[in-house]
Design a protein around this motif. Sequence first.
Motif, mmCIF file in Angstrom:
data_model
loop_
_atom_site.group_PDB
_atom_site.id
_atom_site.type_symbol
_atom_site.label_atom_id
_atom_site.label_comp_id
_atom_site.label_asym_id
_atom_site.label_seq_id
_atom_site.Cartn_x
_atom_site.Cartn_y
_atom_site.Cartn_z
ATOM 1 N N TYR A 110 -7.378 45.586 117.330
ATOM 2 C CA TYR A 110 -6.733 44.441 116.692
ATOM 3 C C TYR A 110 -7.803 43.541 116.099
ATOM 4 N N ILE A 111 -7.777 43.385 114.780
ATOM 5 C CA ILE A 111 -8.745 42.539 114.085
ATOM 6 C C ILE A 111 -7.980 41.405 113.423
ATOM 7 N N SER A 112 -8.182 40.226 113.937
ATOM 8 C CA SER A 112 -7.450 39.059 113.461
ATOM 9 C C SER A 112 -8.004 38.547 112.134
ATOM 10 N N GLN A 113 -7.147 37.899 111.365
ATOM 11 C CA GLN A 113 -7.566 37.215 110.151
ATOM 12 C C GLN A 113 -7.668 35.709 110.359
ATOM 13 N N GLU A 114 -7.351 35.239 111.564
ATOM 14 C CA GLU A 114 -7.325 33.811 111.845
ATOM 15 C C GLU A 114 -8.698 33.318 112.302
ATOM 16 N N PRO A 115 -9.301 32.384 111.577
ATOM 17 C CA PRO A 115 -10.626 31.883 111.973
ATOM 18 C C PRO A 115 -10.679 31.383 113.406
ATOM 19 N N ALA A 116 -9.619 30.737 113.881
ATOM 20 C CA ALA A 116 -9.633 30.187 115.235
ATOM 21 C C ALA A 116 -9.836 31.263 116.293
ATOM 22 N N ASP A 117 -9.406 32.492 116.003
ATOM 23 C CA ASP A 117 -9.555 33.582 116.968
ATOM 24 C C ASP A 117 -10.999 34.011 117.141
ATOM 25 N N TYR A 118 -11.863 33.606 116.226
ATOM 26 C CA TYR A 118 -13.267 34.008 116.273
ATOM 27 C C TYR A 118 -14.168 32.937 116.877
ATOM 28 N N ARG A 119 -13.617 31.814 117.268
ATOM 29 C CA ARG A 119 -14.422 30.807 117.947
ATOM 30 C C ARG A 119 -14.784 31.315 119.340
ATOM 31 N N ASP A 123 -24.294 31.156 111.385
ATOM 32 C CA ASP A 123 -22.914 31.128 111.849
ATOM 33 C C ASP A 123 -22.211 32.382 111.347
ATOM 34 N N LEU A 124 -21.022 32.606 111.804
ATOM 35 C CA LEU A 124 -20.281 33.814 111.462
ATOM 36 C C LEU A 124 -19.806 33.786 110.011
ATOM 37 N N PRO A 125 -20.183 34.766 109.173
ATOM 38 C CA PRO A 125 -19.701 34.845 107.793
ATOM 39 C C PRO A 125 -18.353 35.565 107.743
ATOM 40 N N LEU A 126 -17.327 34.944 108.275
ATOM 41 C CA LEU A 126 -16.059 35.627 108.522
ATOM 42 C C LEU A 126 -15.433 36.176 107.242
ATOM 43 N N GLU A 127 -15.358 35.362 106.206
ATOM 44 C CA GLU A 127 -14.705 35.835 104.990
ATOM 45 C C GLU A 127 -15.432 37.023 104.389
ATOM 46 N N GLU A 128 -16.739 37.012 104.455
ATOM 47 C CA GLU A 128 -17.530 38.140 103.959
ATOM 48 C C GLU A 128 -17.225 39.402 104.756
ATOM 49 N N ILE A 129 -17.113 39.256 106.063
ATOM 50 C CA ILE A 129 -16.816 40.403 106.921
ATOM 51 C C ILE A 129 -15.419 40.943 106.649
ATOM 52 N N GLY A 166 -7.217 48.129 104.012
ATOM 53 C CA GLY A 166 -6.128 47.434 104.695
ATOM 54 C C GLY A 166 -5.593 48.112 105.924
ATOM 55 N N ARG A 167 -6.288 49.179 106.407
ATOM 56 C CA ARG A 167 -5.738 49.945 107.530
ATOM 57 C C ARG A 167 -5.986 49.306 108.887
ATOM 58 N N VAL A 168 -6.974 48.413 109.005
ATOM 59 C CA VAL A 168 -7.343 47.966 110.352
ATOM 60 C C VAL A 168 -7.029 46.507 110.642
ATOM 61 N N ILE A 169 -7.038 45.642 109.664
ATOM 62 C CA ILE A 169 -6.911 44.218 109.954
ATOM 63 C C ILE A 169 -5.495 43.887 110.397
ATOM 64 N N GLY A 170 -5.367 43.424 111.625
ATOM 65 C CA GLY A 170 -4.081 42.998 112.148
ATOM 66 C C GLY A 170 -3.074 44.109 112.332
ATOM 67 N N LEU A 171 -3.529 45.372 112.317
ATOM 68 C CA LEU A 171 -2.574 46.470 112.339
ATOM 69 C C LEU A 171 -2.035 46.768 113.729
ATOM 70 N N MET A 172 -2.930 46.765 114.717
ATOM 71 C CA MET A 172 -2.515 47.128 116.061
ATOM 72 C C MET A 172 -2.992 46.065 117.028
ATOM 73 N N ASN A 173 -2.229 45.794 118.053
ATOM 74 C CA ASN A 173 -2.606 44.784 119.037
ATOM 75 C C ASN A 173 -2.192 45.289 120.418
ATOM 76 N N HIS A 174 -3.060 46.069 121.019
ATOM 77 C CA HIS A 174 -2.818 46.519 122.370
ATOM 78 C C HIS A 174 -4.157 46.589 123.084
ATOM 79 N N THR A 175 -4.136 46.960 124.354
ATOM 80 C CA THR A 175 -5.355 46.855 125.158
ATOM 81 C C THR A 175 -6.011 48.201 125.358
ATOM 82 N N GLY A 176 -5.791 49.159 124.479
ATOM 83 C CA GLY A 176 -6.471 50.436 124.582
ATOM 84 C C GLY A 176 -7.970 50.251 124.460
#
Length: 216
Positions: free
Chosen positions: A57-66, A187-193, A203-213
């Motif tokens: 699970y790769i979030s697009q929300e900046p707050a999740d990366y703090r 600092d984290l260059p989030l938008e670049e990443i 577009g296959r990975v960002i926010g696609l899956m959210n589980h604890t595997g």
Amino acid sequence: MTATDNPLLRATFFLDTEHDAIKTFTRQVTSDAASDGQRATALFAAVRDEIRYNPYYISQEPADYRASSVLTGGANWCVPKAVLLAATARAAGIPCRLGFADVRNHLSTPKLQALMGTDLFVYHGYVEWLVEGTWNKVTPAFNSELCARSGVSPLEFEVGHDALMHEFAGDGHQYMQYVRDRGTFIDLPLEEILAALRTTYQGRVIGLMNHTGEEF
């Protein structure tokens, strides 16, 4: 030079070293340490193992990366884990910056390769820190339990030595190959990443899956 004068010790939006949770975690983990080397070693092991690796699970929300948010999440992928390690290092008075590299994981599972469409991981995150006069690169991505299940020795930090992914696994098979250096950042260059992830994985990975595997 005070912490506010040195950008490598300064709090940022993502490396929120002044957050109470970060200060408490850092103080607890390093309570028995008598040197920067011991503090760095303790922080590396704590972030490596207490935040399990989860690439699904790769979030697009900046707050999740703090760093404070990463600390409470329990599981995350390499970039947020690097952010947390950098924030705790700065909180402990260890100058550091975030570094990134593209790597090929030759032991990634068919499941993860099918999701990504490749074995290339762009913007793999690590920390570059100054400990007892020496700059070293360290990545806390893969927790010890995951490494044991995958037949790979967990990374350990020793002062004066890098702690980057092994080139070969214990059975001699090729493991991790560093193929491109993306540089270091205060600092984290989030938008670049995120832009690189969208381009590379279409577009296959960002926010696609959210589980604890937990798989490579």
